[in-house]
Design an enzyme around this catalytic site. Structure first.
Site, PDB file in Angstrom:
ATOM      1  CD  GLU A  23      -3.052  -1.011   0.212  1.00 30.76           C
ATOM      2  OE1 GLU A  23      -3.119  -0.012  -0.523  1.00 30.76           O
ATOM      3  OE2 GLU A  23      -3.842  -1.975   0.117  1.00 30.76           O
ATOM      4  NE  ARG A  74      -3.976   2.647  -0.588  1.00 26.85           N
ATOM      5  CZ  ARG A  74      -5.197   2.490  -0.105  1.00 26.85           C
ATOM      6  NH1 ARG A  74      -5.922   3.532   0.235  1.00 26.85           N
ATOM      7  NH2 ARG A  74      -5.706   1.286   0.071  1.00 26.85           N
ATOM      8  CG  ASP A  89      -6.354  -6.960  -7.217  1.00 28.06           C
ATOM      9  OD1 ASP A  89      -5.354  -7.229  -6.525  1.00 28.06           O
ATOM     10  OD2 ASP A  89      -7.143  -6.062  -6.926  1.00 28.06           O
ATOM     11  CD  GLU A 129     -11.008  -2.093  -8.056  1.00 31.37           C
ATOM     12  OE1 GLU A 129     -12.110  -1.729  -7.580  1.00 31.37           O
ATOM     13  OE2 GLU A 129      -9.933  -1.926  -7.452  1.00 31.37           O
ATOM     14  CB  THR A 150      -2.320  -1.278  -9.133  1.00 40.05           C
ATOM     15  OG1 THR A 150      -3.550  -1.973  -8.947  1.00 40.05           O
ATOM     16  CG2 THR A 150      -1.596  -1.128  -7.806  1.00 40.05           C
TER      17      THR A 150
END
Ligand SMILES: *[C@@H]1O[C@H](CO)[C@@H](O)[C@H](O)[C@H]1NC(C)=O
Ligand SMILES: *[C@@H]1O[C@H](CO)[C@@H](O)[C@H](O)[C@H]1NC(C)=O
Length: 597
Positions: free
Chosen positions: A175, A179, A308, A493, A580
């Site tokens: 993360e 991010r 994913d 998504e 992502t």
């Protein structure tokens, strides 16, 4: 970048109006005809009308140039292709208004905190050690892309004066990378290389780097940023999810490129080599890896949670999955092989059809002991909303690894795609249809997880058996809390796929879908005092909300919606790859060659 394509368009329309107003003081023009003189006010009125209501004009123009619907799974034989898609300024403005409604509330109540709770109007941090700019850094590039200069200026000031990574607590490697590191790198590029962002990115990356110091080179899933040390996760000691390991490449490679320091590139790319060597016979990734051994750990196979973005970053090298490879000028065979292998396996093992309406979906595989004690894999018809990224990703991959020419037309002509490219394109288009079908709920929002009907589910006996899919455990007894599966937590998504599909086809159906989702968010998730919150049950209308606005709502969901309605000049897909967390990074010519062999 802060000057969006849409603003430019607005400007050019203003010029037209201006000219019409100027016309009467041009004596030559007046003398030529009195009817012309009389038509000037009418012309001004018409131009003003379309300036404030551009949609009918755009739709008319689209119809006039033969922009027919081709919402069909096959690439369409098409005589013209579009290199430029114009903005829908009305809808784009609506998205911008929502973005401000959310961001200004966060700024008012919780500026600098990692997380925001819009109902109680307060912030919180991931750890007691204090915030690491989770929200602010994640949103910097959205502010830049949307041209919100004053807001961006304040956010930059916070980063320059307050952001500090010397925090003695455990943070998620994954993360923090996608991010915060991704956000800093993207802001660096979009700000035309404001040095503050690169300085912070290097500081953060150097604190994260020790996570790669394991026997196999697979990273620890947690990191103490002050200690500069990797840690096992508390919940799954010794294990890392494949998404955690396989989704760092884009950011670390780009940082190496910027700094001309190979260490980040080598560490992140070694992970891909370990993953390739660990390949399971069926070519799919189990969600867990044993970190020290560098092997898959027997666990479920899923395209959703914990896996994913691994598939997404495979495209990285050659397309967006090729994100990593796309980022490096599509030179690397390695990523393409892994991508092709994974897409092949997905089609062979996971792609299914629903019973009633033949909807395409992907299932999961759960390992079990067979009757003879051997290992068997049980197909489970469960699809996370997270999987909805795959539709757009497959379409993008089809135009990159699956293309015979470069660039392919918009939309692609059938003869421009390979057999596999055509297969992936069709699957992508159909998966987006399924994801839209998952929005057929009382609120128009998609649940977090659905199960598809299979003959053995015994539901046919039910009076109102759902035709294709259902939310498990949602048949509530009075007073029971809705299951986790039934929530919509402002996830991006589906709109991500709609954005990519729109850019690759120019088909207005994708804007229409995006607009419907946007309106459902407005209706059900908007908090009147500012911000948006998680919908607890998508089949509850009016909806109840949970007091949380995830950072990805601003960094991804609203960014993708904004870009969906903006012109294709804003973040063109042939120049950028989005990580992502929707942070755009420029495609670059790598100065470092990968050493896979
Ligand atoms: C979160 O961390 C920031 C930065 O360290 C700090 O300014 C703020 O007070 C913290 N907020 C809360 C709610 O603890
Ligand atoms: C990609 O890299 C190769 C080898 O360095 C180079 O010849 C080629 O021109 C590059 N392609 C693009 C599109 O930059």
């Amino acid at each position: 970048m802060s000057e969006s394509g849409a603003q430019k368009k607005k400007g050019s329309k203003k010029v037209k109006v201006q000219r019409a107003q100027d016309a009467p003081i041009q004596p030559k023009l007046i003398s030529s005809s009195t009817t012309f003189f009389l038509s000037v006010p009418a012309l001004i009125a018409i131009l003003l009308y379309f300036y404030f209501n551009p949609t009918p004009a755009i739709e008319f123009f689209d119809a006039w140039i033969g922009f027919s619907d081709h919402y069909d799974s096959a690439p369409v034989p098409h005589t013209h292709s579009f290199t430029y898609l114009s903005a829908d300024t009305t809808k784009r403005r609506a998205v911008l208004e929502s973005f401000k409604h959310a961001w200004l509330a966060y700024e008012r109540d919780a500026m600098g905190a990692d997380e925001y709770h819009p109902i109680s109007k307060q912030g919180s941090n991931l750890t007691d050690a204090g915030g690491i700019g989770f929200m602010v850094v994640d949103v910097l590039d959205s502010l830049q892309i949307m041209g919100l200069r004053a807001e961006y200026g304040r956010a930059r000031k916070w980063v320059a004066e307050r952001l500090d990574f010397d925090k003695g607590a455990l943070f998620s490697t994954f993360e923090t990378t996608i991010r915060v590191l991704g956000g800093l790198l993207s802001a660096y590029h979009l700000s035309e290389e404001d040095p503050i962002y690169l300085e912070k990115a290097i500081d953060l990356a150097d604190r994260i780097m020790p996570v790669f110091e394991t026997a196999s080179g697979l990273p620890f899933p947690a990191v103490n940023l002050a200690e500069r040390r990797g840690y096992h996760s508390i919940d799954f000691p010794g294990l890392s999810s494949v998404a955690e390991a396989g989704t760092l490449q884009l950011e670390f490679r780009y940082l190496s490129y910027l700094t001309e320091n190979e260490v980040y590139w080598r560490a992140a790319e070694n992970v891909m080599k370990v993953l390739k060597d660990a390949r399971l016979p069926h070519g799919l990734a189990s969600v867990f890896l044993a970190i020290e051994q560098g092997q898959y750990h027997l666990s479920a196979i899923s395209l959703g949670s914990r896996a994913d973005s691994f598939y997404e970053y495979l495209l990285g090298p050659r397309s967006i999955g090729s994100s990593t490879s796309k980022l490096s000028n599509q030179t690397e065979r390695f990523y393409q092989d892994m991508y092709d292998d994974a897409m092949e396996s997905i089609h062979n093992h996971l792609v299914q059809r629903s019973t009633t309406n033949n909807l395409l979906y992907t299932s999961e595989l759960i390992p079990e002991n067979g009757p003879d004690g051997g290992l068997t894999w049980r197909l489970t018809p469960k699809q996370d909303h997270l999987v909805c990224f795959l539709g757009g990703s497959l379409m993008l991959g089809a135009t990159r690894t699956g293309a015979l020419t470069s660039p392919v037309s918009i939309p692609p002509h059938p003869e421009e795609l390979t057999e596999k490219g055509t297969r992936d394109w069709k699957t992508g288009v159909e998966l987006i249809k399924t994801c839209m079908n998952m929005h057929d709920t009382q609120t128009g929002l998609s649940p977090e997880i659905v199960y598809f009907r299979v003959p053995s589910d015994g539901m046919n006996a039910m009076p109102n058996a759902p035709p294709d899919w259902y939310i498990r455990g949602a048949q509530l007894a009075p007073g029971e809390l809705p299951p986790y599966d039934s929530r919509y937590m402002l996830r991006p998504e589906t709109v991500e796929s709609l954005f990519i599909a729109y850019r690759l086809t120019g088909d207005n159906i994708y804007r229409e879908h995006g607009w419907k989702i946007f309106q459902a968010i407005e209706k059900h998730a908007r908090v009147s005092t500012g911000g948006y919150a998680t919908v607890i049950n998508v089949d509850d209308n009016p909806a109840s909300l949970e007091d949380k606005m995830e950072t990805f709502f601003l960094s991804e969901t609203l960014k993708y919606l904004y870009l969906l309605f903006d012109s294709s000049n804003n973040i063109p897909l042939d120049k950028y790859v989005l990580n992502t967390e929707a942070h755009p990074l420029p495609i670059f010519e790598p100065s470092i060659r990968s050493r896979f062999s």
